[in-house]
Design a protein around this motif. Structure first.
Motif, PDB file in Angstrom:
ATOM      1  N   PRO A  57      30.282  17.394 -75.331  1.00  0.00           N
ATOM      2  CA  PRO A  57      31.570  17.051 -76.238  1.00  0.00           C
ATOM      3  C   PRO A  57      32.780  17.797 -75.853  1.00  0.00           C
ATOM      4  N   GLY A  58      33.683  17.576 -75.660  1.00  0.00           N
ATOM      5  CA  GLY A  58      34.820  18.477 -75.224  1.00  0.00           C
ATOM      6  C   GLY A  58      35.004  19.137 -73.825  1.00  0.00           C
ATOM      7  N   ASN A  59      33.805  18.572 -73.084  1.00  0.00           N
ATOM      8  CA  ASN A  59      33.489  19.369 -71.919  1.00  0.00           C
ATOM      9  C   ASN A  59      33.286  20.657 -72.345  1.00  0.00           C
ATOM     10  N   ASP A  60      32.679  21.023 -73.382  1.00  0.00           N
ATOM     11  CA  ASP A  60      32.402  22.491 -73.790  1.00  0.00           C
ATOM     12  C   ASP A  60      30.716  22.638 -73.408  1.00  0.00           C
ATOM     13  N   PRO A  61      30.554  23.800 -72.444  1.00  0.00           N
ATOM     14  CA  PRO A  61      29.012  23.914 -72.184  1.00  0.00           C
ATOM     15  C   PRO A  61      28.187  24.475 -73.466  1.00  0.00           C
ATOM     16  N   ARG A  62      28.915  24.889 -74.444  1.00  0.00           N
ATOM     17  CA  ARG A  62      28.259  25.547 -75.669  1.00  0.00           C
ATOM     18  C   ARG A  62      28.724  24.633 -76.852  1.00  0.00           C
ATOM     19  N   ALA A  63      29.053  23.402 -76.619  1.00  0.00           N
ATOM     20  CA  ALA A  63      29.222  22.304 -77.614  1.00  0.00           C
ATOM     21  C   ALA A  63      27.839  22.196 -78.783  1.00  0.00           C
ATOM     22  N   ALA A  64      27.879  22.386 -79.974  1.00  0.00           N
ATOM     23  CA  ALA A  64      26.723  22.549 -80.793  1.00  0.00           C
ATOM     24  C   ALA A  64      25.988  21.164 -80.363  1.00  0.00           C
ATOM     25  N   LEU A  65      26.483  20.004 -80.254  1.00  0.00           N
ATOM     26  CA  LEU A  65      25.845  18.974 -80.111  1.00  0.00           C
ATOM     27  C   LEU A  65      25.664  18.449 -78.568  1.00  0.00           C
ATOM     28  N   ARG A  66      25.551  19.336 -77.738  1.00  0.00           N
ATOM     29  CA  ARG A  66      25.427  18.901 -76.328  1.00  0.00           C
ATOM     30  C   ARG A  66      23.800  18.359 -75.845  1.00  0.00           C
ATOM     31  N   ASP A  67      23.974  17.773 -75.034  1.00  0.00           N
ATOM     32  CA  ASP A  67      22.558  17.850 -74.387  1.00  0.00           C
ATOM     33  C   ASP A  67      22.163  18.878 -73.715  1.00  0.00           C
ATOM     34  N   TYR A  68      20.807  19.230 -73.492  1.00  0.00           N
ATOM     35  CA  TYR A  68      20.265  20.453 -72.711  1.00  0.00           C
ATOM     36  C   TYR A  68      19.778  20.115 -71.523  1.00  0.00           C
ATOM     37  N   LEU A  69      20.100  20.951 -70.652  1.00  0.00           N
ATOM     38  CA  LEU A  69      19.639  21.040 -69.222  1.00  0.00           C
ATOM     39  C   LEU A  69      19.005  22.363 -69.136  1.00  0.00           C
ATOM     40  N   VAL A  70      17.554  22.368 -68.982  1.00  0.00           N
ATOM     41  CA  VAL A  70      16.768  23.669 -68.917  1.00  0.00           C
ATOM     42  C   VAL A  70      16.246  23.773 -67.366  1.00  0.00           C
ATOM     43  N   LEU A  71      16.739  24.647 -66.669  1.00  0.00           N
ATOM     44  CA  LEU A  71      16.405  24.795 -65.120  1.00  0.00           C
ATOM     45  C   LEU A  71      15.053  25.562 -65.338  1.00  0.00           C
ATOM     46  N   SER A  72      14.053  25.410 -65.618  1.00  0.00           N
ATOM     47  CA  SER A  72      12.901  25.993 -65.563  1.00  0.00           C
ATOM     48  C   SER A  72      12.565  26.749 -64.159  1.00  0.00           C
ATOM     49  N   LYS A  73      13.014  25.846 -63.095  1.00  0.00           N
ATOM     50  CA  LYS A  73      12.821  26.367 -61.907  1.00  0.00           C
ATOM     51  C   LYS A  73      13.945  27.056 -61.460  1.00  0.00           C
ATOM     52  N   GLY A  74      14.132  28.472 -61.965  1.00  0.00           N
ATOM     53  CA  GLY A  74      15.411  29.027 -62.083  1.00  0.00           C
ATOM     54  C   GLY A  74      15.781  29.465 -60.771  1.00  0.00           C
ATOM     55  N   HIS A  75      15.090  29.668 -59.721  1.00  0.00           N
ATOM     56  CA  HIS A  75      15.627  30.036 -58.502  1.00  0.00           C
ATOM     57  C   HIS A  75      16.474  28.988 -57.777  1.00  0.00           C
ATOM     58  N   GLY A  76      16.491  27.904 -58.258  1.00  0.00           N
ATOM     59  CA  GLY A  76      17.341  26.705 -57.750  1.00  0.00           C
ATOM     60  C   GLY A  76      18.512  26.766 -58.141  1.00  0.00           C
ATOM     61  N   VAL A  77      19.107  27.749 -58.734  1.00  0.00           N
ATOM     62  CA  VAL A  77      20.254  27.737 -59.644  1.00  0.00           C
ATOM     63  C   VAL A  77      21.745  27.581 -58.966  1.00  0.00           C
ATOM     64  N   MET A  78      21.618  28.160 -57.647  1.00  0.00           N
ATOM     65  CA  MET A  78      22.889  27.729 -56.788  1.00  0.00           C
ATOM     66  C   MET A  78      23.061  26.261 -56.852  1.00  0.00           C
ATOM     67  N   ALA A  79      22.313  25.372 -56.975  1.00  0.00           N
ATOM     68  CA  ALA A  79      22.671  23.855 -56.885  1.00  0.00           C
ATOM     69  C   ALA A  79      23.304  23.866 -58.564  1.00  0.00           C
ATOM     70  N   GLN A  80      22.769  24.456 -59.515  1.00  0.00           N
ATOM     71  CA  GLN A  80      23.750  24.039 -61.009  1.00  0.00           C
ATOM     72  C   GLN A  80      24.801  24.655 -60.871  1.00  0.00           C
ATOM     73  N   GLY A 121      12.860  32.143 -64.090  1.00  0.00           N
ATOM     74  CA  GLY A 121      12.523  32.819 -62.856  1.00  0.00           C
ATOM     75  C   GLY A 121      11.240  33.319 -62.961  1.00  0.00           C
ATOM     76  N   SER A 122      10.752  33.708 -64.113  1.00  0.00           N
ATOM     77  CA  SER A 122       9.361  34.050 -64.441  1.00  0.00           C
ATOM     78  C   SER A 122       8.718  32.502 -64.784  1.00  0.00           C
ATOM     79  N   LEU A 123       8.215  31.991 -63.567  1.00  0.00           N
ATOM     80  CA  LEU A 123       7.854  30.547 -63.713  1.00  0.00           C
ATOM     81  C   LEU A 123       6.901  29.956 -64.647  1.00  0.00           C
ATOM     82  N   GLY A 124       7.303  28.818 -65.338  1.00  0.00           N
ATOM     83  CA  GLY A 124       6.319  28.319 -66.462  1.00  0.00           C
ATOM     84  C   GLY A 124       7.104  28.517 -67.751  1.00  0.00           C
ATOM     85  N   HIS A 125       7.772  29.262 -67.870  1.00  0.00           N
ATOM     86  CA  HIS A 125       8.415  29.601 -69.443  1.00  0.00           C
ATOM     87  C   HIS A 125       9.409  28.760 -69.893  1.00  0.00           C
TER      88      HIS A 125
END
Length: 279
Positions: A57-80, A121-125
């Motif tokens: 909402p509002g293109n706000d990455p911290r909007a209270a009612l945003r959807d969540y994208l959790v990159l558990s595979k944290g080493h791929g973060v450049m793509a995000q 980055g500590s994978l699995g968490h």
């Protein structure tokens, strides 16, 4: 509580896979950093999520009612980061100064950066964090969705399986797990390090709705996400995305050396040229 969520954000760019890969190359070259191949296998997955499914909402990455994208595979973060740049949450100087002294952007997902939901980055968490976010949304009775991206090598970790049991037990049908099945992990092929077998069958056996899809086919990814979320089964969802590590640059594809190899002047130029007419 606020009213219902807004429509998915459409701001910030086309999320063109070739351009996203070029941004990853720019970051990796500027910062002399690694993890290019494992970022490239994620590109179409992230492009579809940001273009069609994630709601901010509002293109706000911290909007209270945003959807969540959790990159558990944290080493791929450049793509995000490349997608966050197109959303307007990062500036060109962030790309050009990636990994430089004083830069906020690290080589692994860091929850202190708006738009990144987990320090991983500590994978699995990260997967367990995503399960908790999905349960929280259920308890608050919002219609938020949680998308968790894991690597196939990451599935070696026990917390993944514990989280799957928990998600199914609590009927977290707002949870979509996307497995980046590129066939490799840091030290070799997943088949050689720890054989995973049929991942769709395994997720099915843990009471998920699971499908296989070509992880570089954007239409297929979009259709899989939409149909799973609309099926009304009450089960958590899993998409096993068959991908190619290093996808988009021929000399990087299926070559695990690009998990830890840094670009030099020549390989950067060659990689950009390989993207060629797609840019």
């Amino acid at each position: 509580m606020q009213d219902t969520l807004q429509d998915p954000a459409r701001t910030g760019g086309r999320f063109d896979p070739a351009q996203l890969r070029k941004t990853v190359l720019d970051m990796a070259f500027a910062g002399s950093t690694v993890h290019i191949g494992c970022a490239f296998s994620l590109i179409e997955i992230l492009a579809v999520l940001y273009r069609k499914h994630l709601r901010y909402p509002g293109n706000d990455p911290r909007a209270a009612l945003r959807d969540y994208l959790v990159l558990s595979k944290g080493h791929g973060v450049m793509a995000q980061y490349a997608c966050m740049y197109e959303m307007g949450w990062l500036q060109r100087q962030d790309i050009d100064r990636y990994f430089a002294d004083g830069s906020d952007l690290k080589g692994l997902s860091d929850s202190r950066i708006p738009g990144l939901e987990v320090t991983s980055g500590s994978l699995g968490h990260g997967f367990s964090v995503g399960v908790g976010l999905a349960l929280g949304a259920k308890l608050r009775k919002t219609d938020q969705k949680v998308y968790v991206i894991v690597g196939d090598g990451e599935i070696n970790e026990g917390p993944i399986w514990e989280g799957m049991l928990f998600a199914a037990h609590h009927g977290l049908d707002n949870l979509v797990v996307i497995i980046d099945e590129n066939g490799f992990q840091a030290m070799g092929k997943t088949e050689d390090v720890l054989r995973l077998g049929n991942l769709q069958a395994k997720f099915d056996s843990f009471d998920f709705d699971a499908v296989n899809v070509d992880g570089h086919d954007e239409d297929a990814l979009d259709a899989a996400i939409g149909s799973l979320l609309a099926n009304g089964s009450g089960k958590p969802k899993a998409i096993v995305a068959k991908t190619v590590k290093g996808r988009g640059v021929g000399f990087m594809e299926h070559d695990n050396i690009w998990h830890y190899t840094r670009l030099n002047d020549k390989t950067y130029a060659d990689a950009v040229a390989a993207l060629g007419e797609k840019l």
